[in-house]
Design an enzyme around this catalytic site. Structure first.
Site, mmCIF file in Angstrom:
data_model
loop_
_atom_site.group_PDB
_atom_site.id
_atom_site.type_symbol
_atom_site.label_atom_id
_atom_site.label_comp_id
_atom_site.label_asym_id
_atom_site.label_seq_id
_atom_site.Cartn_x
_atom_site.Cartn_y
_atom_site.Cartn_z
ATOM 1 N N TYR A 80 -14.824 89.122 85.388
ATOM 2 C CA TYR A 80 -14.902 90.486 85.930
ATOM 3 C C TYR A 80 -13.766 91.268 86.010
ATOM 4 O O TYR A 80 -13.605 92.336 85.538
ATOM 5 C CB TYR A 80 -14.901 90.191 87.153
ATOM 6 C CG TYR A 80 -15.769 91.401 88.469
ATOM 7 C CD1 TYR A 80 -16.971 92.166 88.349
ATOM 8 C CD2 TYR A 80 -14.740 91.888 89.037
ATOM 9 C CE1 TYR A 80 -17.231 93.138 88.634
ATOM 10 C CE2 TYR A 80 -14.816 93.340 89.630
ATOM 11 C CZ TYR A 80 -15.877 93.853 89.382
ATOM 12 O OH TYR A 80 -15.857 95.237 90.184
ATOM 13 N N PHE A 132 -19.519 120.995 74.090
ATOM 14 C CA PHE A 132 -20.849 120.108 73.779
ATOM 15 C C PHE A 132 -20.918 120.226 75.344
ATOM 16 O O PHE A 132 -20.758 120.064 76.526
ATOM 17 C CB PHE A 132 -20.263 119.213 73.658
ATOM 18 C CG PHE A 132 -21.552 117.779 73.606
ATOM 19 C CD1 PHE A 132 -22.485 117.576 72.695
ATOM 20 C CD2 PHE A 132 -21.897 116.836 74.027
ATOM 21 C CE1 PHE A 132 -23.184 116.741 72.243
ATOM 22 C CE2 PHE A 132 -23.117 115.603 74.216
ATOM 23 C CZ PHE A 132 -23.766 116.111 73.411
ATOM 24 N N THR A 133 -22.725 119.597 75.388
ATOM 25 C CA THR A 133 -23.579 120.267 76.434
ATOM 26 C C THR A 133 -23.057 119.700 77.821
ATOM 27 O O THR A 133 -23.027 119.915 78.331
ATOM 28 C CB THR A 133 -24.919 119.476 76.106
ATOM 29 O OG1 THR A 133 -25.004 118.168 75.417
ATOM 30 C CG2 THR A 133 -25.656 120.551 74.803
ATOM 31 N N ASP A 223 -11.336 115.559 72.491
ATOM 32 C CA ASP A 223 -12.469 114.231 72.145
ATOM 33 C C ASP A 223 -12.702 113.828 71.197
ATOM 34 O O ASP A 223 -13.284 114.861 70.051
ATOM 35 C CB ASP A 223 -14.043 115.199 72.590
ATOM 36 C CG ASP A 223 -15.453 114.898 72.573
ATOM 37 O OD1 ASP A 223 -15.044 112.890 72.243
ATOM 38 O OD2 ASP A 223 -16.326 115.116 72.926
ATOM 39 N N LYS A 266 -20.306 106.375 69.191
ATOM 40 C CA LYS A 266 -19.969 107.379 67.606
ATOM 41 C C LYS A 266 -19.188 106.174 67.765
ATOM 42 O O LYS A 266 -19.127 105.947 66.142
ATOM 43 C CB LYS A 266 -19.643 108.500 68.262
ATOM 44 C CG LYS A 266 -21.271 109.079 68.702
ATOM 45 C CD LYS A 266 -21.171 110.906 69.171
ATOM 46 C CE LYS A 266 -21.692 111.481 70.051
ATOM 47 N NZ LYS A 266 -23.702 111.642 68.967
ATOM 48 N N ARG A 389 -30.418 121.719 68.201
ATOM 49 C CA ARG A 389 -29.039 122.001 69.051
ATOM 50 C C ARG A 389 -29.511 123.918 68.995
ATOM 51 O O ARG A 389 -28.950 124.188 68.390
ATOM 52 C CB ARG A 389 -28.659 121.185 67.918
ATOM 53 C CG ARG A 389 -28.404 120.050 67.856
ATOM 54 C CD ARG A 389 -26.796 119.833 69.234
ATOM 55 N NE ARG A 389 -27.916 119.734 70.000
ATOM 56 C CZ ARG A 389 -27.644 118.732 71.556
ATOM 57 N NH1 ARG A 389 -26.438 118.208 71.437
ATOM 58 N NH2 ARG A 389 -28.387 119.080 72.653
ATOM 59 N N PHE A 455 -32.962 120.377 78.083
ATOM 60 C CA PHE A 455 -32.849 119.558 76.844
ATOM 61 C C PHE A 455 -33.342 118.225 76.802
ATOM 62 O O PHE A 455 -33.326 117.412 75.646
ATOM 63 C CB PHE A 455 -32.548 119.984 75.521
ATOM 64 C CG PHE A 455 -30.902 119.098 75.483
ATOM 65 C CD1 PHE A 455 -30.627 117.782 74.819
ATOM 66 C CD2 PHE A 455 -30.159 119.635 76.402
ATOM 67 C CE1 PHE A 455 -29.024 117.025 75.173
ATOM 68 C CE2 PHE A 455 -28.600 119.590 76.921
ATOM 69 C CZ PHE A 455 -28.567 117.598 76.111
#
Length: 482
Positions: A80, A132-133, A223, A266, A389, A455
């Site tokens: 842990y 970005f959303t 990012d 990603k 998009r 969305f």
């Protein structure tokens, strides 16, 4: 980086890997696909995998792992606290980015939550090359706003500009002068701008942005979720970087930024994420929220098996043959569609192929969600699931008015090392057929509309019986074909 010429003269991307594990796919008949669309409320997010042939919704968490990643998962230390597995990842982050401090989170939007809660105060603005959303949602929930200052060419659907994701540096300086540095929460650069076609930024542009931030004492947040593709474009398109190694480019990027965060769904081809910095004060401000929202500091909501896979995946991202595969497959598909008259975003970017719905279905108004309608139509005739998009990915303003997006795109993600060339050729064939029959495509309307991130789970219905007409034309042209 492998560069192969075919004697035939044909330009075909060549995979520098072999497939050793396969997953069976199914392709339901078109009548079932129509039923599936109705059940999902014409929202491709709500489709079930059993009804999908090629899942091109996203590259998030669906990239193929390597044999080295799968092997590493068997070595995980599931303590842990103080896990040796976490230490491996922390050391790899230091090796690649040169950052001393690392905070693990379960995915990219978890990092955005921490960053927004710590650094965004009501009334502040976050300038960025493009939003970005989930990034925008986290900033707005905490009382801030975003200011998009991408270069003008970034919103041109067809262009030869190799770096359409660049930030307009003059506009950045003007915003800081006008608002005051104290009212800028931070400046955010997104590598491989997601919502405008996966378009990259250059290293030189990032250097200019960093210089402005340093001049005014404003923090630069990067990012890095789509860094792999952007590294390929910097290496191949930016003249000053062609002789640099991928590791050298990565370190040059990292050295310009105060905070780097990423989704390992990603970057790293696993499932997780992280926040990196050289600054201990910034690290200490964020640390408590990681334990509050994510988990302990040595796992951050991730499985230790995933942490092992991320460590190897980040190392493999420094391999030119690995980072080139996605962009080359995307470029092949974009060039084939463009050659056949299908409107696509050019030049080819990263992440996926982007169809321009404003031109593809020019008769469908934005008020009827052209990109969403195109996503439904493509799934109906092919079983290929893409992601809207466009305006569905926006949300209404405080007065309930619709906010229309700058672009109406259907994104067809190309997860790394997942699809074969014949599968992409199938997608191309169905897209070309659909384009030739585009007059049959109609619009959509909301029947269930969440107030935020609609969305993801909103539901829509066709504005007419256009889907049945499209299905009838498909049967007339292609007979009993699936």
């Amino acid at each position: 980086m492998a560069h192969i010429k075919f004697y035939s003269g044909e330009e075909v991307p060549l995979e520098m890997h072999k497939v050793r594990i396969v997953q069976k796919l199914s392709l339901p008949h078109i009548e079932r696909r129509l039923e599936a669309l109705n059940e999902a409320g014409n929202n491709t997010f709500l489709l079930k995998n059993a009804d999908i042939y090629l899942d091109m919704l996203t590259d998030s968490g669906v990239n193929a792992m390597s044999d080295r990643q799968l092997a590493a998962m068997m070595e995980s230390d599931d303590s842990y606290a103080g896990s040796a597995t976490f230490t491996k990842l922390e050391n790899k982050i230091r090796d690649i980015f040169g950052t001393e401090y690392f905070l693990p989170v379960h995915q990219g939007r978890a990092a955005e939550n921490v960053l927004a809660k710590v650094f965004v105060r009501p009334g502040q603005v976050v300038p960025m090359n493009y939003h970005f959303t989930t990034t925008k949602a986290h900033i707005c929930v905490n009382g801030g706003s975003v200011d998009e200052i991408i270069i003008d060419e970034g919103l041109e659907v067809t262009s030869a500009n190799p770096f359409k994701g660049n930030m307009d540096v003059a506009k950045l300086e003007a915003i800081i002068e006008k608002r005051g540095a104290e009212n800028i929460a931070f400046v955010r650069v997104e590598t491989g701008t997601n919502l405008i076609g996966g378009q990259p930024h250059s290293l030189e542009n990032l250097r200019q942005v960093s210089n402005v931030c340093n001049k005014y004492g404003v923090m630069l947040v990067f990012d890095a979720s789509l860094l792999a593709d952007n590294l390929y474009f910097i290496k191949t398109r930016e003249e000053a970087c062609k002789q640099m190694s991928v590791r050298e480019i990565t370190r040059a990027i990292a050295d310009l930024c105060d905070i780097i965060y990423f989704s390992a769904r990603k970057l790293g081809c696993a499932r997780g994420g992280g926040i990196c910095t050289r600054n201990r004060d910034l690290y200490m401000k964020m640390r408590e929220l990681v334990t509050l929202y994510e988990g302990f500091l040595t796992y951050g909501g991730m499985s230790v098996r995933e942490i092992e896979a991320i460590t190897v995946g980040l190392d493999e991202t420094m391999d030119e043959d690995m980072i080139s595969q996605g962009p080359q497959f995307i470029a092949y598909t974009v060039n084939e569609l463009n050659r056949k008259g299908v409107p696509v975003i050019t030049p080819p970017g990263g992440l996926g192929v982007h169809l321009d719905a404003k031109r593809f279905v020019s008769h469908v108004p934005q008020a009827e969600y052209a990109a969403g309608a195109l996503a439904s139509a493509l799934f109906l005739v092919s079983g290929v699931r893409g992601m809207e998009r466009g305006s569905v990915s926006e949300q209404r303003d405080d007065d309930g008015n619709e906010v229309y997006s700058n672009m109406e795109l259907l994104r067809l993600a190309v997860p790394r090392r997942v699809f074969t060339l014949s599968q992409l050729k199938y997608a191309i064939d169905r897209i070309v057929w659909l384009h030739e029959n585009r007059a049959l495509i109609g619009g959509l309307k909301f029947v269930e509309e969440p107030k935020m991130l609609r969305f993801f789970f909103g539901k829509l219905a066709p504005t007419s019986d256009w889907q049945h007409k499209l299905m009838a034309k498909f049967r007339a042209d292609l007979g009993d074909s699936l």
